[in-house]
Design a protein around this motif. Structure first.
Motif, PDB file in Angstrom:
ATOM      1  N   ARG A 181       1.088  -1.215  -0.231  1.00  0.00           N
ATOM      2  CA  ARG A 181       0.082   0.066   0.022  1.00  0.00           C
ATOM      3  C   ARG A 181       0.824   1.207   0.156  1.00  0.00           C
ATOM      4  O   ARG A 181       0.640   1.939  -0.377  1.00  0.00           O
ATOM      5  CB  ARG A 181      -1.189   0.136   1.090  1.00  0.00           C
ATOM      6  CG  ARG A 181      -2.079  -1.027   1.207  1.00  0.00           C
ATOM      7  CD  ARG A 181      -2.696  -0.673   2.374  1.00  0.00           C
ATOM      8  NE  ARG A 181      -4.229  -2.232   2.326  1.00  0.00           N
ATOM      9  CZ  ARG A 181      -5.503  -1.955   1.956  1.00  0.00           C
ATOM     10  NH1 ARG A 181      -5.397  -0.473   1.287  1.00  0.00           N
ATOM     11  NH2 ARG A 181      -5.899  -2.943   1.461  1.00  0.00           N
ATOM     12  N   ARG A 205       8.490  -6.467  -6.204  1.00  0.00           N
ATOM     13  CA  ARG A 205       7.372  -7.809  -4.800  1.00  0.00           C
ATOM     14  C   ARG A 205       9.394  -8.226  -4.702  1.00  0.00           C
ATOM     15  O   ARG A 205       9.010  -8.555  -3.247  1.00  0.00           O
ATOM     16  CB  ARG A 205       7.125  -8.981  -5.121  1.00  0.00           C
ATOM     17  CG  ARG A 205       6.022  -9.050  -6.261  1.00  0.00           C
ATOM     18  CD  ARG A 205       5.137 -10.055  -5.897  1.00  0.00           C
ATOM     19  NE  ARG A 205       4.641 -10.753  -5.220  1.00  0.00           N
ATOM     20  CZ  ARG A 205       3.192 -10.255  -4.149  1.00  0.00           C
ATOM     21  NH1 ARG A 205       2.244  -9.383  -4.637  1.00  0.00           N
ATOM     22  NH2 ARG A 205       3.498 -11.137  -3.435  1.00  0.00           N
ATOM     23  N   ARG A 228       0.246 -12.212   1.704  1.00  0.00           N
ATOM     24  CA  ARG A 228      -0.533 -13.269   0.500  1.00  0.00           C
ATOM     25  C   ARG A 228       0.558 -14.365   0.282  1.00  0.00           C
ATOM     26  O   ARG A 228       0.117 -15.193  -0.306  1.00  0.00           O
ATOM     27  CB  ARG A 228      -1.190 -12.381  -0.825  1.00  0.00           C
ATOM     28  CG  ARG A 228      -1.715 -11.460  -0.403  1.00  0.00           C
ATOM     29  CD  ARG A 228      -3.189 -11.857  -0.362  1.00  0.00           C
ATOM     30  NE  ARG A 228      -4.015 -10.566  -0.401  1.00  0.00           N
ATOM     31  CZ  ARG A 228      -4.079  -9.577   0.578  1.00  0.00           C
ATOM     32  NH1 ARG A 228      -3.583  -9.121   1.827  1.00  0.00           N
ATOM     33  NH2 ARG A 228      -4.989  -8.283   0.125  1.00  0.00           N
ATOM     34  N   ASP A 229       1.424 -13.975   0.717  1.00  0.00           N
ATOM     35  CA  ASP A 229       3.106 -15.064  -0.318  1.00  0.00           C
ATOM     36  C   ASP A 229       3.331 -15.193   1.118  1.00  0.00           C
ATOM     37  O   ASP A 229       5.199 -15.681   1.008  1.00  0.00           O
ATOM     38  CB  ASP A 229       3.457 -14.787  -0.970  1.00  0.00           C
ATOM     39  CG  ASP A 229       4.777 -13.281  -0.925  1.00  0.00           C
ATOM     40  OD1 ASP A 229       3.614 -12.222   0.503  1.00  0.00           O
ATOM     41  OD2 ASP A 229       5.565 -12.601  -1.598  1.00  0.00           O
ATOM     42  N   ARG A 279     -10.061  -7.727  -6.207  1.00  0.00           N
ATOM     43  CA  ARG A 279      -8.906  -8.311  -5.848  1.00  0.00           C
ATOM     44  C   ARG A 279      -8.311  -9.548  -5.432  1.00  0.00           C
ATOM     45  O   ARG A 279      -8.021  -9.629  -5.058  1.00  0.00           O
ATOM     46  CB  ARG A 279      -8.547  -7.257  -4.393  1.00  0.00           C
ATOM     47  CG  ARG A 279      -8.199  -5.578  -3.685  1.00  0.00           C
ATOM     48  CD  ARG A 279      -7.592  -5.430  -3.237  1.00  0.00           C
ATOM     49  NE  ARG A 279      -8.060  -5.226  -2.640  1.00  0.00           N
ATOM     50  CZ  ARG A 279      -7.808  -4.818  -1.053  1.00  0.00           C
ATOM     51  NH1 ARG A 279      -6.687  -5.262  -0.564  1.00  0.00           N
ATOM     52  NH2 ARG A 279      -9.030  -4.672  -0.073  1.00  0.00           N
ATOM     53  N   ARG A 298      -2.289 -13.513 -10.107  1.00  0.00           N
ATOM     54  CA  ARG A 298      -1.058 -12.866 -11.058  1.00  0.00           C
ATOM     55  C   ARG A 298      -0.397 -14.006 -11.086  1.00  0.00           C
ATOM     56  O   ARG A 298       0.121 -15.140 -10.587  1.00  0.00           O
ATOM     57  CB  ARG A 298      -0.695 -11.648  -9.808  1.00  0.00           C
ATOM     58  CG  ARG A 298       0.011 -11.825  -9.086  1.00  0.00           C
ATOM     59  CD  ARG A 298      -0.223 -11.259  -8.001  1.00  0.00           C
ATOM     60  NE  ARG A 298       0.697 -11.740  -6.498  1.00  0.00           N
ATOM     61  CZ  ARG A 298       0.332 -11.420  -5.500  1.00  0.00           C
ATOM     62  NH1 ARG A 298      -0.464  -9.946  -5.657  1.00  0.00           N
ATOM     63  NH2 ARG A 298       0.526 -11.791  -4.431  1.00  0.00           N
TER      64      ARG A 298
HETATM   65  O1   DC Z   1      -3.676  -6.847   3.817  1.00  0.00           O
HETATM   66  P1   DC Z   1      -3.726  -5.805   2.588  1.00  0.00           P
HETATM   67  O2   DC Z   1      -5.725  -5.990   2.080  1.00  0.00           O
HETATM   68  O3   DC Z   1      -3.122  -4.425   2.795  1.00  0.00           O
HETATM   69  O4   DC Z   1      -3.489  -6.057   0.822  1.00  0.00           O
HETATM   70  C1   DC Z   1      -2.823  -4.823   0.030  1.00  0.00           C
HETATM   71  C2   DC Z   1      -2.475  -5.770  -1.274  1.00  0.00           C
HETATM   72  O5   DC Z   1      -0.900  -5.835  -1.345  1.00  0.00           O
HETATM   73  C3   DC Z   1      -3.526  -6.796  -1.863  1.00  0.00           C
HETATM   74  O6   DC Z   1      -5.013  -6.676  -2.372  1.00  0.00           O
HETATM   75  C4   DC Z   1      -2.308  -7.828  -2.504  1.00  0.00           C
HETATM   76  C5   DC Z   1      -1.207  -7.005  -2.147  1.00  0.00           C
HETATM   77  N1   DC Z   1      -0.371  -7.840  -1.244  1.00  0.00           N
HETATM   78  C6   DC Z   1       0.595  -8.946  -1.718  1.00  0.00           C
HETATM   79  O7   DC Z   1       0.415  -8.918  -2.960  1.00  0.00           O
HETATM   80  N2   DC Z   1       1.184  -9.652  -1.043  1.00  0.00           N
HETATM   81  C7   DC Z   1       1.574  -9.490   0.311  1.00  0.00           C
HETATM   82  N3   DC Z   1       2.636 -10.560   0.834  1.00  0.00           N
HETATM   83  C8   DC Z   1       0.253  -7.936   0.929  1.00  0.00           C
HETATM   84  C9   DC Z   1       0.018  -7.988  -0.136  1.00  0.00           C
END
Ligand code: DC
Length: 231
Positions: free
Chosen positions: A39, A113, A134-135, A184, A191
């Motif tokens: 973000r 990333r 997410r990862d 999202r 992706r």
């Molecule tokens: O957890 P969040 O909703 O604040 O995360 C925002 C965006 O960041 C989410 O849509 C995908 C990305 N994200 C990511 O790709 N990998 C992560 N480790 C954390 C978030």
């Protein structure tokens, strides 16, 4: 008790950060909100005119990545670390629906990333960390002792996010929030680089019908079991 790494992944608005913060506080661990880092990069891109609803200059963002310094500073009264971009507290600025609408696009970029994963690994190098994203269990800490994957229906998650935004004074509709959650989910899961998938050794927790206390108790129980198994 040996310090462990706790990786919490899952779809957006599954309440990962709320329970992760509580668990970290209880255990005296560091909590890292990796989504806040994506973000922060998105907020930077918006401020620099690199991304808006009509265009996204990916090369421009990649060329400027060295200018983006993200840090976390613990706020004693809030009880968690807030995110800073180049020395400015942006904790509230990054939670808007506008940032949410662009962030998945920014998180698709491999160079972004790579940069953030490196920083996240550094933040967790001493263990005793709870990181959500997410990862985290698949890419950032594939050897984490405890991996959790949080799920809940898109409607439940949109309702939660909608209440949060309204409480913060944002004029949004439930439909717009639900659309953002669904979009999202799709982008995050499809992706090419590090899509959101459940790690083979992760434990899935569907919290659609669980209170915060129930989630906290369940996770703490899993932490205890994990610690006992590695002592
Ligand atoms: O957890 P969040 O909703 O604040 O995360 C925002 C965006 O960041 C989410 O849509 C995908 C990305 N994200 C990511 O790709 N990998 C992560 N480790 C954390 C978030």
């Amino acid at each position: 008790m040996k310090k462990i790494t706790i990786a919490i992944d899952g779809f957006s608005s599954t309440g990962k950060s709320t329970v992760a913060k509580q668990i970290a506080k209880h255990l005296g661990y560091v909590y890292v909100d990796s989504g806040a880092m994506y973000r922060a990069v998105t907020y930077y891109a918006m401020q620099q005119g690199i991304i808006d609803s009509n265009h996204f200059n990916v090369d421009g963002l990649v060329a400027n990545l060295d200018d983006i310094k993200i840090s976390f500073k613990f706020n004693n009264s809030l009880g968690f670390a807030e995110v800073y971009l180049n020395g400015t507290n942006i904790e509230n600025d990054i939670r808007t629906l506008e940032v949410s609408n662009f962030v998945s696009k920014v998180a698709e970029i491999s160079k972004v990333r790579q940069l953030l994963v490196k920083q996240q690994q550094k933040l967790g190098k001493d263990k005793g960390v709870v990181m959500d994203g997410r990862d985290i269990g698949t890419v950032v800490f594939p050897n984490a002792e405890l991996k959790l994957f949080m799920t809940a229906s898109a409607e439940t998650r949109a309702e939660r996010r909608f209440s949060e935004l309204i409480e913060r004074g944002e004029a949004v509709s439930y439909e717009a929030v639900l659309k953002n959650v669904q979009e999202r989910d799709f982008i995050d899961s499809n992706r090419e680089d590090s899509p959101l998938v459940i790690a083979e050794d992760a434990i899935e927790i569907d919290n659609s019908n669980m209170s915060l206390q129930e989630q906290f108790d369940k996770i703490l129980q899993l932490v205890n079991i994990t610690q006992e198994s590695i002592e």
